[in-house]
Motif scaffolding. Structure first.
Motif, PDB file in Angstrom:
ATOM      1  N   LEU A 150       0.830  -1.206   0.000  1.00 48.61           N
ATOM      2  CA  LEU A 150       0.000   0.000   0.000  1.00 48.61           C
ATOM      3  C   LEU A 150       0.863   1.255   0.000  1.00 48.61           C
ATOM      4  O   LEU A 150       0.533   2.254  -0.639  1.00 48.61           O
ATOM      5  N   ALA A 151       1.980   1.206   0.715  1.00 48.13           N
ATOM      6  CA  ALA A 151       2.886   2.363   0.748  1.00 48.13           C
ATOM      7  C   ALA A 151       3.367   2.720  -0.643  1.00 48.13           C
ATOM      8  O   ALA A 151       3.428   3.899  -1.016  1.00 48.13           O
ATOM      9  N   SER A 152       3.702   1.705  -1.438  1.00 46.00           N
ATOM     10  CA  SER A 152       4.202   1.948  -2.786  1.00 46.00           C
ATOM     11  C   SER A 152       3.075   2.188  -3.783  1.00 46.00           C
ATOM     12  O   SER A 152       3.084   3.166  -4.535  1.00 46.00           O
ATOM     13  N   GLU A 153       2.088   1.303  -3.789  1.00 45.14           N
ATOM     14  CA  GLU A 153       1.025   1.386  -4.796  1.00 45.14           C
ATOM     15  C   GLU A 153       0.155   2.620  -4.585  1.00 45.14           C
ATOM     16  O   GLU A 153      -0.229   3.294  -5.549  1.00 45.14           O
ATOM     17  N   GLY A 154      -0.155   2.917  -3.348  1.00 46.04           N
ATOM     18  CA  GLY A 154      -0.994   4.072  -3.065  1.00 46.04           C
ATOM     19  C   GLY A 154      -0.333   5.392  -3.378  1.00 46.04           C
ATOM     20  O   GLY A 154      -1.010   6.394  -3.620  1.00 46.04           O
ATOM     21  N   SER A 155       1.006   5.415  -3.387  1.00 44.99           N
ATOM     22  CA  SER A 155       1.732   6.671  -3.632  1.00 44.99           C
ATOM     23  C   SER A 155       2.192   6.820  -5.079  1.00 44.99           C
ATOM     24  O   SER A 155       2.939   7.753  -5.389  1.00 44.99           O
ATOM     25  N   ARG A 156       1.765   5.914  -5.962  1.00 41.78           N
ATOM     26  CA  ARG A 156       2.147   6.053  -7.375  1.00 41.78           C
ATOM     27  C   ARG A 156       1.627   7.378  -7.932  1.00 41.78           C
ATOM     28  O   ARG A 156       0.442   7.698  -7.783  1.00 41.78           O
ATOM     29  N   PRO A 157       2.458   8.157  -8.586  1.00 37.82           N
ATOM     30  CA  PRO A 157       1.981   9.445  -9.120  1.00 37.82           C
ATOM     31  C   PRO A 157       0.876   9.308 -10.159  1.00 37.82           C
ATOM     32  O   PRO A 157       0.029  10.190 -10.285  1.00 37.82           O
ATOM     33  N   ARG A 158       0.875   8.171 -10.905  1.00 39.14           N
ATOM     34  CA  ARG A 158      -0.086   8.002 -11.991  1.00 39.14           C
ATOM     35  C   ARG A 158      -0.844   6.676 -11.891  1.00 39.14           C
ATOM     36  O   ARG A 158      -1.046   6.008 -12.904  1.00 39.14           O
ATOM     37  N   LEU A 159      -1.254   6.276 -10.737  1.00 33.84           N
ATOM     38  CA  LEU A 159      -1.940   5.001 -10.566  1.00 33.84           C
ATOM     39  C   LEU A 159      -3.123   4.898 -11.531  1.00 33.84           C
ATOM     40  O   LEU A 159      -4.026   5.736 -11.511  1.00 33.84           O
ATOM     41  N   PRO A 160      -3.162   3.864 -12.400  1.00 36.96           N
ATOM     42  CA  PRO A 160      -4.262   3.739 -13.376  1.00 36.96           C
ATOM     43  C   PRO A 160      -5.626   3.649 -12.709  1.00 36.96           C
ATOM     44  O   PRO A 160      -5.761   3.055 -11.641  1.00 36.96           O
ATOM     45  N   TRP A 161      -6.617   4.248 -13.343  1.00 34.79           N
ATOM     46  CA  TRP A 161      -8.008   4.254 -12.884  1.00 34.79           C
ATOM     47  C   TRP A 161      -8.174   4.971 -11.544  1.00 34.79           C
ATOM     48  O   TRP A 161      -9.194   4.816 -10.879  1.00 34.79           O
ATOM     49  N   ALA A 162      -7.186   5.737 -11.153  1.00 38.33           N
ATOM     50  CA  ALA A 162      -7.284   6.479  -9.895  1.00 38.33           C
ATOM     51  C   ALA A 162      -6.948   7.942 -10.158  1.00 38.33           C
ATOM     52  O   ALA A 162      -6.394   8.293 -11.201  1.00 38.33           O
ATOM     53  N   MET A 163      -7.281   8.791  -9.201  1.00 38.84           N
ATOM     54  CA  MET A 163      -6.915  10.197  -9.330  1.00 38.84           C
ATOM     55  C   MET A 163      -5.391  10.346  -9.312  1.00 38.84           C
ATOM     56  O   MET A 163      -4.701   9.648  -8.564  1.00 38.84           O
ATOM     57  N   ALA A 164      -4.893  11.207 -10.184  1.00 31.40           N
ATOM     58  CA  ALA A 164      -3.455  11.476 -10.209  1.00 31.40           C
ATOM     59  C   ALA A 164      -3.077  12.332  -8.999  1.00 31.40           C
ATOM     60  O   ALA A 164      -3.933  12.964  -8.367  1.00 31.40           O
ATOM     61  N   ILE A 165      -1.792  12.338  -8.685  1.00 32.12           N
ATOM     62  CA  ILE A 165      -1.283  13.169  -7.592  1.00 32.12           C
ATOM     63  C   ILE A 165      -0.339  14.198  -8.211  1.00 32.12           C
ATOM     64  O   ILE A 165       0.856  13.942  -8.396  1.00 32.12           O
ATOM     65  N   PRO A 166      -0.856  15.377  -8.574  1.00 32.31           N
ATOM     66  CA  PRO A 166      -0.049  16.352  -9.336  1.00 32.31           C
ATOM     67  C   PRO A 166       1.268  16.734  -8.673  1.00 32.31           C
ATOM     68  O   PRO A 166       2.284  16.857  -9.353  1.00 32.31           O
ATOM     69  N   PHE A 167       1.292  16.917  -7.349  1.00 31.25           N
ATOM     70  CA  PHE A 167       2.541  17.358  -6.719  1.00 31.25           C
ATOM     71  C   PHE A 167       3.599  16.260  -6.754  1.00 31.25           C
ATOM     72  O   PHE A 167       4.796  16.544  -6.750  1.00 31.25           O
ATOM     73  N   LEU A 168       3.166  14.984  -6.810  1.00 35.71           N
ATOM     74  CA  LEU A 168       4.135  13.892  -6.928  1.00 35.71           C
ATOM     75  C   LEU A 168       4.587  13.719  -8.377  1.00 35.71           C
ATOM     76  O   LEU A 168       5.709  13.274  -8.622  1.00 35.71           O
ATOM     77  N   LYS A 169       3.716  14.033  -9.322  1.00 33.54           N
ATOM     78  CA  LYS A 169       4.132  14.015 -10.724  1.00 33.54           C
ATOM     79  C   LYS A 169       5.208  15.081 -10.960  1.00 33.54           C
ATOM     80  O   LYS A 169       6.176  14.859 -11.689  1.00 33.54           O
ATOM     81  N   LYS A 170       5.048  16.220 -10.301  1.00 37.14           N
ATOM     82  CA  LYS A 170       6.012  17.306 -10.459  1.00 37.14           C
ATOM     83  C   LYS A 170       7.314  17.009  -9.735  1.00 37.14           C
ATOM     84  O   LYS A 170       8.412  17.231 -10.273  1.00 37.14           O
ATOM     85  N   ASP A 171       7.211  16.497  -8.512  1.00 40.36           N
ATOM     86  CA  ASP A 171       8.409  16.222  -7.708  1.00 40.36           C
ATOM     87  C   ASP A 171       8.151  15.014  -6.809  1.00 40.36           C
ATOM     88  O   ASP A 171       7.508  15.125  -5.768  1.00 40.36           O
ATOM     89  N   PRO A 172       8.655  13.836  -7.187  1.00 45.31           N
ATOM     90  CA  PRO A 172       8.408  12.625  -6.403  1.00 45.31           C
ATOM     91  C   PRO A 172       9.402  12.398  -5.269  1.00 45.31           C
ATOM     92  O   PRO A 172       9.445  11.304  -4.696  1.00 45.31           O
ATOM     93  N   ALA A 173      10.185  13.404  -4.916  1.00 45.76           N
ATOM     94  CA  ALA A 173      11.258  13.209  -3.933  1.00 45.76           C
ATOM     95  C   ALA A 173      10.738  12.630  -2.612  1.00 45.76           C
ATOM     96  O   ALA A 173      11.408  11.800  -1.980  1.00 45.76           O
ATOM     97  N   SER A 174       9.537  13.043  -2.198  1.00 47.15           N
ATOM     98  CA  SER A 174       9.046  12.614  -0.892  1.00 47.15           C
ATOM     99  C   SER A 174       8.709  11.128  -0.832  1.00 47.15           C
ATOM    100  O   SER A 174       8.669  10.543   0.257  1.00 47.15           O
ATOM    101  N   ILE A 175       8.461  10.487  -1.984  1.00 46.95           N
ATOM    102  CA  ILE A 175       8.120   9.060  -1.945  1.00 46.95           C
ATOM    103  C   ILE A 175       9.324   8.161  -2.248  1.00 46.95           C
ATOM    104  O   ILE A 175       9.223   6.938  -2.135  1.00 46.95           O
ATOM    105  N   LEU A 176      10.453   8.747  -2.564  1.00 49.51           N
ATOM    106  CA  LEU A 176      11.642   7.937  -2.859  1.00 49.51           C
ATOM    107  C   LEU A 176      12.097   7.112  -1.650  1.00 49.51           C
ATOM    108  O   LEU A 176      12.556   5.971  -1.826  1.00 49.51           O
TER     109      LEU A 176
END
Length: 366
Positions: A155-181
């Protein structure tokens, strides 16, 4: 095979209602079922039925959200006891319940996700919390990446995907994914393939907006373990399909002295519903063995007349010096729900270690 929406059936609600009543005596099972079937239930599609189940379920739950979460945990334990299938898609409304009614109670909801995701995945439900709480939610998910249960780690990885299919995108993670690295770093050698595949998919999401970050991770993780190498390879699949020079170099994929010949389309006119057939020869003219990633691209005609490329992998393997092979391939143009075909001229090209050949044309007709 039945329709997915039919997982919500009278039999399902009867068994579920009984499991609830056993731990929540004031629960009126028959009234719950009657309420479910009020109105246009038969006309609802799967997601509508799931959302409807959430809202009806809420009507029969304690008004106090923390009390409701405690009860959901008890219900899940009873479902397991009664041998309801863990991971049954029908139960995704538990996660939806937290999303709909717990968004203003971060602490209770975060704890609920940990519990519920061990029964049914919460990867979609957690995303509104990332949008609302941002770093606070990400910090919680970093902790989840160290959890003893592999469903929670995933869940930690899948839920934080910037572009998870069929789900709402996470714009701030698409711009800068540093926090989920840090999440991906913690999971790069996870013992569960289920978790590792999620890490690869997360990396592939990141690569679509921040390829350099993924390239840096590829270099950093290279050779750590064979499992981590596999994560990187799968996580770089979009970059490989794009023929990104740095990732091709990372894997030693170069096209020098690799000859394509006798490339022809055997069916220059293809009817929708039939197959495009093509063939070519490939010769490794190098004096040493070479790894060759072999792909082809269909340049589909779109509704506005332009062409859009989609790449399909054929193989990736070692070719010996002067090894000559013939490749025959079929590409289906059978109607599918995920692609609309448009008649007219299309193109086909062969891609050898990221280098694309001159395209040949074929016509698609009704």
């Amino acid at each position: 095979m039945g329709l997915i929406k039919d997982i919500y059936s009278v039999t399902f609600y009867e068994k579920f209602g009984q499991a609830v009543a056993e731990v929540y005596p004031i629960f009126d099972k028959q009234k719950f079922i009657d309420t479910i079937y009020e109105g246009d239930f038969d006309q609802k599609e799967w997601k509508e039925r799931m959302k409807h189940t959430t809202t009806v379920f809420h009507q029969f739950m304690p008004e106090n959200f923390p009390e409701a979460v405690v009860l959901i945990d008890k219900i899940i334990e009873n479902l397991k006891k009664n041998k309801f299938t863990e991971g049954n898609l029908a139960f995704i409304f538990f996660a939806d319940y937290i999303e709909m009614y717990g968004i203003d109670d971060f602490k209770t909801s975060a704890k609920a996700f940990v519990s519920i995701t061990q029964f049914i995945s919460c990867e979609f439900a957690v995303r509104p919390f990332i949008l609302k709480y941002k770093e606070k939610m990400i910090d919680e998910m970093v902790k989840w990446s160290l959890h003893e249960n592999h469903h929670v780690r995933r869940l930690a990885s899948e839920g934080s995907r910037p572009r998870l299919p069929w789900a709402m995108a996470i714009p701030f993670l698409k711009k800068d994914p540093a926090s989920i690295l840090p999440i991906l770093e913690n999971l790069k050698n996870d013992p569960s393939e289920y978790v590792r595949r999620s890490v690869a998919n997360n990396l592939n999401d990141i690569a679509k907006d921040n390829p350099q970050i993924v390239l840096e991770i590829a270099h950093k993780w290279k050779g750590f373990t064979k499992e981590t190498d596999a994560i990187i390879k799968h996580g770089c699949r979009t970059l490989l399909k794009q023929g990104h020079p740095e990732i091709l170099s990372h894997y030693g994929l170069e096209s020098t002295n690799i000859e394509l010949s006798s490339f022809e389309i055997k069916t220059p006119v293809v009817k929708i519903g039939a197959y495009l057939q093509f063939q070519f020869h490939l010769n490794n003219k190098n004096e040493e063995a070479k790894t060759i990633r072999l792909e082809y691209a269909i340049h589909y005609k779109k509704s506005k007349g332009h062409l859009a490329k989609k790449v399909f992998k054929i193989s990736e393997k070692i070719y010996q010096p002067n090894q000559l092979i013939k490749v025959d391939r079929n590409q289906s143009f059978k109607l599918i729900t995920t692609r609309v075909f448009h008649t007219g001229m299309h193109q086909l090209s062969i891609i050898i270690n990221g280098t694309e050949s001159e395209a040949l044309e074929f016509e698609l007709i009704d």
